[in-house]
Design a protein around this motif. Structure first.
Motif, PDB file in Angstrom:
ATOM      1  N   ASN A  56       1.060  -1.186   0.064  1.00  0.00           N
ATOM      2  CA  ASN A  56      -0.013  -0.143  -0.108  1.00  0.00           C
ATOM      3  C   ASN A  56       0.860   1.311  -0.145  1.00  0.00           C
ATOM      4  O   ASN A  56       0.462   2.202  -0.643  1.00  0.00           O
ATOM      5  CB  ASN A  56      -0.855   0.211   1.248  1.00  0.00           C
ATOM      6  N   THR A  57       1.861   1.309   0.961  1.00  0.00           N
ATOM      7  CA  THR A  57       2.674   2.339   1.033  1.00  0.00           C
ATOM      8  C   THR A  57       3.310   2.673  -0.333  1.00  0.00           C
ATOM      9  O   THR A  57       3.606   3.861  -0.985  1.00  0.00           O
ATOM     10  CB  THR A  57       3.816   2.239   2.181  1.00  0.00           C
ATOM     11  N   LEU A  58       3.735   1.732  -1.183  1.00  0.00           N
ATOM     12  CA  LEU A  58       4.506   1.800  -2.210  1.00  0.00           C
ATOM     13  C   LEU A  58       3.676   2.451  -3.411  1.00  0.00           C
ATOM     14  O   LEU A  58       4.040   3.131  -4.036  1.00  0.00           O
ATOM     15  CB  LEU A  58       5.133   0.335  -2.858  1.00  0.00           C
ATOM     16  N   GLY A  59       2.420   1.762  -3.371  1.00  0.00           N
ATOM     17  CA  GLY A  59       1.372   2.183  -4.163  1.00  0.00           C
ATOM     18  C   GLY A  59       0.995   3.854  -4.259  1.00  0.00           C
ATOM     19  O   GLY A  59       1.016   4.613  -5.010  1.00  0.00           O
ATOM     20  N   GLU A  60       1.123   4.204  -2.731  1.00  0.00           N
ATOM     21  CA  GLU A  60       0.852   5.636  -2.598  1.00  0.00           C
ATOM     22  C   GLU A  60       2.040   6.330  -3.151  1.00  0.00           C
ATOM     23  O   GLU A  60       1.715   7.687  -3.529  1.00  0.00           O
ATOM     24  CB  GLU A  60       0.668   5.582  -1.107  1.00  0.00           C
ATOM     25  N   LEU A  61       3.166   5.903  -2.641  1.00  0.00           N
ATOM     26  CA  LEU A  61       4.510   6.843  -3.180  1.00  0.00           C
ATOM     27  C   LEU A  61       4.362   6.874  -4.782  1.00  0.00           C
ATOM     28  O   LEU A  61       4.884   7.925  -5.314  1.00  0.00           O
ATOM     29  CB  LEU A  61       5.689   5.938  -2.780  1.00  0.00           C
ATOM     30  N   VAL A  62       3.769   5.781  -5.493  1.00  0.00           N
ATOM     31  CA  VAL A  62       3.837   5.939  -6.729  1.00  0.00           C
ATOM     32  C   VAL A  62       2.667   7.026  -7.252  1.00  0.00           C
ATOM     33  O   VAL A  62       3.118   8.140  -8.212  1.00  0.00           O
ATOM     34  CB  VAL A  62       3.789   4.670  -7.433  1.00  0.00           C
TER      35      VAL A  62
END
Ligand SMILES: [Zn+2]
Ligand SMILES: [Zn+2]
Length: 138
Positions: A56-62
């Motif tokens: 989820n965090t990676l998705g948000e950063l993207v």
């Protein structure tokens, strides 16, 4: 340095302990980790961090444009914190090592208008392939 953490602080991104660990793991030069690699490294610092939180965090950063996804031929997607300086990738065909590189010319400008077929062209991705020094001598 990719200064990812600094950028996130600067934009007021809420840095919980879990998000901070993900950002710390990703921060640096020539970092191109898969989600699983990010999870493994994050978990060595914060054992309770779940795979879902990392994803989820990676998705948000993207989504907010601070990390870019790099797809390299059929291998797992990689996450790259060098999101603000346009660059291309140099990839080792044997071991998959990746370096950020900056071509002397502008690959986007190098496409003549006769080859654009009326498209509005806004982005280009170039992958240089070969063998890294370790693989050449192996
Ligand atoms: Zn190699
Ligand atoms: Zn990169």
């Amino acid at each position: 340095m990719s200064d990812l953490l600094e950028r996130l602080r600067g934009r007021g991104w809420r840095l919980t302990a879990q998000r901070r660990v993900v950002a710390e793991v990703l921060d640096g030069d020539h970092v191109h980790l898969t989600a699983d690699e990010v999870h493994a490294r994050a978990a060595s610092r914060l054992p309770e961090i779940s795979r879902a939180t990392v994803y989820n965090t990676l998705g948000e950063l993207v989504t907010i444009g601070e990390v870019i996804e790099v797809a390299t031929d059929g291998r797992a997607k990689r996450y790259d914190p060098n999101a603000h300086r346009p660059h291309q990738h140099l990839v080792c065909s044997r071991c998959g090592a990746i370096r950020d590189v900056h071509p002397a010319g502008d690959p986007l400008a190098d496409l003549p208008s006769s080859e654009r077929f009326g498209f509005t062209v806004s982005d280009v991705e170039v992958t240089y392939r070969g063998l890294c020094p370790d693989c050449v001598t192996a």
